[in-house]
Write an enzyme that holds these catalytic residues in place. Structure first.
Site, mmCIF file in Angstrom:
data_model
loop_
_atom_site.group_PDB
_atom_site.id
_atom_site.type_symbol
_atom_site.label_atom_id
_atom_site.label_comp_id
_atom_site.label_asym_id
_atom_site.label_seq_id
_atom_site.Cartn_x
_atom_site.Cartn_y
_atom_site.Cartn_z
ATOM 1 N N ASP A 89 -14.400 -39.026 -23.775
ATOM 2 C CA ASP A 89 -15.002 -38.150 -22.766
ATOM 3 C C ASP A 89 -16.517 -38.212 -22.901
ATOM 4 O O ASP A 89 -17.189 -37.200 -23.042
ATOM 5 C CB ASP A 89 -14.498 -36.720 -22.953
ATOM 6 C CG ASP A 89 -14.873 -35.804 -21.804
ATOM 7 O OD1 ASP A 89 -15.270 -36.312 -20.741
ATOM 8 O OD2 ASP A 89 -14.791 -34.574 -21.971
ATOM 9 N N GLU B 235 -18.836 -28.264 -39.057
ATOM 10 C CA GLU B 235 -20.218 -28.454 -39.497
ATOM 11 C C GLU B 235 -21.182 -28.060 -38.387
ATOM 12 O O GLU B 235 -20.973 -28.382 -37.221
ATOM 13 C CB GLU B 235 -20.410 -29.922 -39.876
ATOM 14 C CG GLU B 235 -21.817 -30.326 -40.201
ATOM 15 C CD GLU B 235 -21.970 -31.837 -40.335
ATOM 16 O OE1 GLU B 235 -23.054 -32.266 -40.764
ATOM 17 O OE2 GLU B 235 -21.008 -32.567 -40.002
ATOM 18 N N PHE B 236 -22.249 -27.381 -38.776
ATOM 19 C CA PHE B 236 -23.309 -27.080 -37.822
ATOM 20 C C PHE B 236 -24.372 -28.173 -37.909
ATOM 21 O O PHE B 236 -24.858 -28.491 -38.991
ATOM 22 C CB PHE B 236 -23.947 -25.726 -38.122
ATOM 23 C CG PHE B 236 -25.033 -25.357 -37.153
ATOM 24 C CD1 PHE B 236 -24.738 -24.737 -35.964
ATOM 25 C CD2 PHE B 236 -26.364 -25.680 -37.437
ATOM 26 C CE1 PHE B 236 -25.736 -24.418 -35.053
ATOM 27 C CE2 PHE B 236 -27.362 -25.368 -36.533
ATOM 28 C CZ PHE B 236 -27.053 -24.738 -35.348
ATOM 29 N N ILE B 237 -24.712 -28.757 -36.771
ATOM 30 C CA ILE B 237 -25.743 -29.787 -36.711
ATOM 31 C C ILE B 237 -26.900 -29.263 -35.868
ATOM 32 O O ILE B 237 -26.706 -28.866 -34.717
ATOM 33 C CB ILE B 237 -25.207 -31.095 -36.100
ATOM 34 C CG1 ILE B 237 -24.086 -31.684 -36.977
ATOM 35 C CG2 ILE B 237 -26.335 -32.120 -35.948
ATOM 36 C CD1 ILE B 237 -23.432 -32.933 -36.391
#
Length: 333
Positions: free
Chosen positions: A237, A132-134
């Site tokens: 992380d 998904e592109f956010i």
């Protein structure tokens, strides 16, 4: 640090990693069917986007960096945008570990993470991951909201298998061993501190830090007296480069090194994350602070200082050794 797009960073540090992951990862793919490795084609990324991605045309492809390990691109289509990371020299195992971690966090429906869609090999060698592109906002957003959402994830996702993860993954470019273990002190001693100490001895011949560190590992159990330790899903992380916010100001975390562990281990990179009082106050409202939290904080930082020593050299050795020496004095061993 504010970044423009999801996945811009693919390493673990305040400083980017300068070497690719060693080819020693041991992955088990027993739970990867939902993120099945794609079949080979001339352009498997384009093929997936124009079929399972439900797009009929790709209107633009833009490079958006990717750090020193991976390349990152934004694919714009008539069905929306996709984020794609590629690596020309490493097979799908590294991205499989990332995808499984992202998917585990996504399924908690707590803090926002990019949903992974596909992992596969490139026909000329290497691998890719589509997710998904956010669209990011201009800042981190609200630290209280970040603390609350992170605590909600820790509270929602527990493992009945114990401490570990279904696959090994990487912390930066260092292998992170996630063999399931029923006891947290054993897991952290063997697969976190012990593994890093062995790397330091192998890479630098540093017998002193190895011997002192092993003495700490063998005697650190009293630091956990009174604490209730459950195997919570951790990002693994969490530093400033892996935290952002979306256009609505809601927190987003990315590029994980997931495993199930003691929730306090999530703060091991706090020296490089910039967490403030409002973050911790909101977090502990959802996940109450355990007895001895303050005396364990440096123990969890030690893992990441050792990893930075192994990745970037002697500049981090003194910080790691100082923590070890302080604990040996405290424990009188």
């Amino acid at each position: 640090m504010v970044v423009a797009d999801v996945g811009l960073f693919s390493f673990s540090s305040c400083i980017p990693s300068l070497s690719p992951p060693p080819p020693r990862l041991r992955f088990s793919f027993t739970r990867t069917r939902r993120l099945a490795v794609a079949s080979m084609s001339d352009d498997p990324v384009r093929e997936w986007i124009l079929s399972e991605g439900k797009a009929t045309q790709i209107t633009g492809i833009r490079s958006i960096g990717g750090g020193c390990i991976n390349r990152a691109s934004r694919y714009d289509t008539d069905a929306g945008s996709f984020f794609v990371k590629t690596n020309r020299s490493i097979g799908p195992s590294m991205f499989e570990g990332e995808a499984l971690g992202l998917n585990a966090m996504y399924e908690t429906r707590s803090i926002r993470v990019p949903k992974p869609f596909k992992v596969g090999p490139l026909p000329t060698g290497g691998s890719y991951i589509i997710m998904e592109f956010i669209e990011f906002g201009g800042s981190w957003g609200n630290q209280s909201e970040l603390g609350r959402k992170l605590a909600e994830m820790h509270k929602a996702a527990k493992s009945e298998k114990g401490f570990g993860f279904d696959v090994d993954n990487t912390i930066g470019s260092t292998p992170q061993i996630n063999t399931w273990t029923s006891d947290w002190i054993e897991f952290y001693g063997v697969h976190r501190l012990g593994y890093q100490l062995k790397l330091a001895r192998q890479q630098y011949g540093d017998s002193l830090i190895y011997e002192k560190g092993q003495r700490l590992v063998k005697n650190m159990a009293p630091l956990f007296d009174g604490a209730v330790i459950e195997p919570c899903l951790l990002h693994g992380d969490l530093w400033s480069g892996n935290i952002s916010s979306d256009k609505n100001g809601d927190p987003v975390i990315l590029d994980p090194a997931c495993y199930y562990g003691h929730n306090e281990a999530e703060f091991g990179m706090s020296w490089c994350a910039g967490f403030g009082g409002s973050f911790y106050n909101a977090y502990f409202e959802v996940m109450p602070k355990q007895p001895g939290f303050e005396q364990r904080r440096d123990l969890y930082m030690l893992y990441h200082y050792l990893n930075h020593y192994n990745l970037f050299g002697s500049g981090y050795r003194s910080s790691a050794m100082s923590i070890i020496d302080d604990y040996l004095r405290m424990l009188k061993v």
